[in-house]
Design an enzyme around this catalytic site. Structure first.
Site, mmCIF file in Angstrom:
data_model
loop_
_atom_site.group_PDB
_atom_site.id
_atom_site.type_symbol
_atom_site.label_atom_id
_atom_site.label_comp_id
_atom_site.label_asym_id
_atom_site.label_seq_id
_atom_site.Cartn_x
_atom_site.Cartn_y
_atom_site.Cartn_z
ATOM 1 N N LYS A 58 119.702 10.589 -67.607
ATOM 2 C CA LYS A 58 119.357 11.434 -66.457
ATOM 3 C C LYS A 58 117.831 11.593 -66.398
ATOM 4 O O LYS A 58 117.246 12.333 -67.175
ATOM 5 C CB LYS A 58 120.034 12.799 -66.593
ATOM 6 C CG LYS A 58 119.528 13.881 -65.624
ATOM 7 C CD LYS A 58 119.841 13.567 -64.179
ATOM 8 C CE LYS A 58 119.446 14.724 -63.258
ATOM 9 N NZ LYS A 58 117.972 14.899 -63.157
ATOM 10 N N GLU B 123 113.198 18.249 -77.649
ATOM 11 C CA GLU B 123 111.748 18.140 -77.788
ATOM 12 C C GLU B 123 111.163 18.920 -76.627
ATOM 13 O O GLU B 123 111.269 18.512 -75.475
ATOM 14 C CB GLU B 123 111.309 16.682 -77.785
ATOM 15 C CG GLU B 123 109.886 16.479 -78.296
ATOM 16 C CD GLU B 123 108.860 16.513 -77.188
ATOM 17 O OE1 GLU B 123 108.185 17.576 -77.054
ATOM 18 O OE2 GLU B 123 108.730 15.521 -76.468
ATOM 19 N N CYS C 39 103.020 17.598 -73.697
ATOM 20 C CA CYS C 39 103.326 18.688 -74.628
ATOM 21 C C CYS C 39 102.519 18.598 -75.905
ATOM 22 O O CYS C 39 102.444 19.565 -76.660
ATOM 23 C CB CYS C 39 104.826 18.717 -74.933
ATOM 24 S SG CYS C 39 105.501 17.118 -75.410
ATOM 25 N N GLU D 233 101.728 27.480 -72.462
ATOM 26 C CA GLU D 233 101.552 26.065 -72.127
ATOM 27 C C GLU D 233 101.241 25.939 -70.637
ATOM 28 O O GLU D 233 102.056 26.319 -69.788
ATOM 29 C CB GLU D 233 102.808 25.268 -72.468
ATOM 30 C CG GLU D 233 102.645 23.779 -72.247
ATOM 31 C CD GLU D 233 103.876 22.979 -72.647
ATOM 32 O OE1 GLU D 233 103.703 21.860 -73.152
ATOM 33 O OE2 GLU D 233 104.999 23.477 -72.456
#
Length: 475
Positions: free
Chosen positions: A173, A248, A282, A379
């Site tokens: 996906k 992750e 990230c 973040e």
């Protein structure tokens, strides 16, 4: 040719009666394609078909034959590398040079796991009762692989290749705004000899589709890369069936520079450690800690190197940074910058838009930030770095580890004892000494704390796509 349908059972299949997903070129802000969206019905059919393909031969295919298929997939990726790279540029605005590198990385991933199949085996174990005890590594079955939009092709390969190598079938996906290279991967894998149904590619928005891919009773594992918020929901949903997961997730990675380091080299390398992929990474080293004796010089050199970066048309061979992926993502970053200014931070360089129709934003360096500021704690996922001085190693490490994240980071020092001491102390899954290199095909990649669990890459990934079976044979 832009694929616009789902790739199921070895062919492209359209879906009627559902809203299509419009794809926007981030460099021009123009709609260039509309992609079919699956429903829960297609997810169910794809899972059943993948399970049948798994049961009917893929899991039991001789290791050498499975390896041959993966090697062929790698070769076909290389043969179609330029098309894949340009599709990647088109839907996420990635510089063409970076896209080419990531396609090559995807091919290497398939080659690595093709070679790993013959080295993936169990153990014999001496037991107190005598006899023979041994372990087998067996595939899980159907695996859902849910990948993000920042590195669409590379991360798809990170998940698909080890899962296939271990003998599983995969429901892939891609993110709704970046489905093109995942669809193409399905097509190329089938052309390379992968049996129909072993790799199914399902497109459409997350939400309902993601929930279905996690909770389907035939899915034995979910491998997800994306936000921590979505990772929490996947963990909750997976608990219903005790489905295996690997996550992750986000990061707020430190870049730690000691005064005894080659700080000039560190400053010259710092821009691409945080601004590469326009900061949508990230692993971005967005919290920069510099020991006070070299702080002022470091900031000056870091800013000078940042101003030299070439930001522009991703199809230009010289471009180093492209646009952000969407207007919404650019607005998120600009909101963080506005908050930083309100809190009294100084914008050393950058911070503005480029005069272009695309979603461009200058790479930005902030100073004068405090631990409580959002730009330091959260973040941002954009081209923003904050730099602070430090005097005391222990106090600096306490601040580094105060983050809920623990994915990546760098330590710059020429003192070997300090390098080992600090890397042991930093709570992070991946660290580099005198380098910003986070990703190695051969090494495990993943995070501590809210940066996730489980590992991509290396042989650890294949282990995560298998179950250990212990067998005892009495004398």
């Amino acid at each position: 040719m832009i694929p616009h349908q789902l790739f199921l059972d070895g062919r492209y299949i359209g879906v009627d009666g559902t809203p299509k997903t419009r794809l926007i070129n981030p460099a021009t802000a123009e709609v260039f394609a509309e992609i079919d969206s699956a429903t829960v019905k297609e997810v169910d059919a794809a899972a059943i078909s993948a399970h049948q393909a798994f049961e009917s031969g893929w899991r039991d295919l001789a290791p050498g034959k499975r390896a041959s298929v993966l090697f062929k997939i790698a070769a076909v990726i290389r043969e179609n590398a330029e098309e894949l790279a340009r599709l990647e540029v088109l839907h996420v605005g990635k510089p063409l040079a970076d896209a080419r590198d990531e396609v090559a990385l995807g091919a290497r991933v398939f080659e690595y796991y093709a070679g790993g199949i013959s080295r993936f085996y169990g153990q014999t174990i001496p037991v107190a009762r005598g006899g023979l005890d041994f372990t087998l590594r067996q595939p899980l079955g159907v695996v859902s692989a849910i990948v993000p939009w920042n590195f669409p092709f590379a991360i798809a390969c990170w998940k698909v290749a080890p899962a296939l190598a271990a003998g599983n079938a995969v429901l892939l996906k891609p993110a709704s705004i970046s489905p093109l290279t995942a669809l193409k991967l399905g097509e190329l894998a089938h052309a390379a000899g992968l049996p129909a149904g072993v790799l199914q590619v399902i497109t459409g928005p997350g939400g309902t589709l993601g929930d279905a891919l996690v909770t389907h009773p035939l899915v034995r594992k979910v491998s997800f890369t994306g936000s921590t918020e979505v990772g929490r929901r996947i963990m909750e949903l997976a608990a219903r069936n005790l489905t295996r997961i690997s996550l992750e997730l986000g990061g707020k990675s430190p870049n730690i520079i000691f005064a005894d380091a080659d700080w000039e080299k560190a400053a010259d390398a710092a821009p691409m450690s945080v601004f590469a992929n326009t900061g949508q990474d990230c692993c971005a080293r967005s919290r920069v800690y510099v020991e006070r004796p070299v702080y002022e010089q470091f900031v000056e050199r870091f800013a000078a190197a940042t101003r030299k970066l070439i930001v522009g048309d991703p199809l230009n061979e010289a471009t180093q940074l492209g646009p952000l992926v969407s207007s919404a993502q650019r607005q998120v970053v600009e909101d963080y910058l506005a908050d930083a200014r309100r809190c009294g931070s100084t914008v050393v360089c950058g911070g503005g838009r480029l005069p272009s129709a695309g979603f461009y934003l200058e790479p930005t360096i902030l100073t004068g930030v405090a631990p409580e500021h959002r730009c330091w704690r959260e973040e941002i996922f954009g081209p923003v770095a904050a730099v602070v001085p430090f005097d005391d190693e222990a106090a600096m490490l306490r601040d580094v580890n105060a983050s809920p994240y623990g994915l990546s980071g760098s330590v710059w020092t020429n003192n070997l004892s300090r390098a080992f001491r600090v890397t042991r102390a930093v709570q992070s899954g991946v660290l580099s000494i005198n380098s910003h290199s986070s990703v190695h095909v051969e090494a495990p990649f993943g995070g501590f704390k809210q940066s996730g669990l489980g590992r991509d890459l290396g042989m650890a990934a294949m282990e995560g796509y298998s179950e250990v079976k212990n067998v005892y044979v009495a004398e």
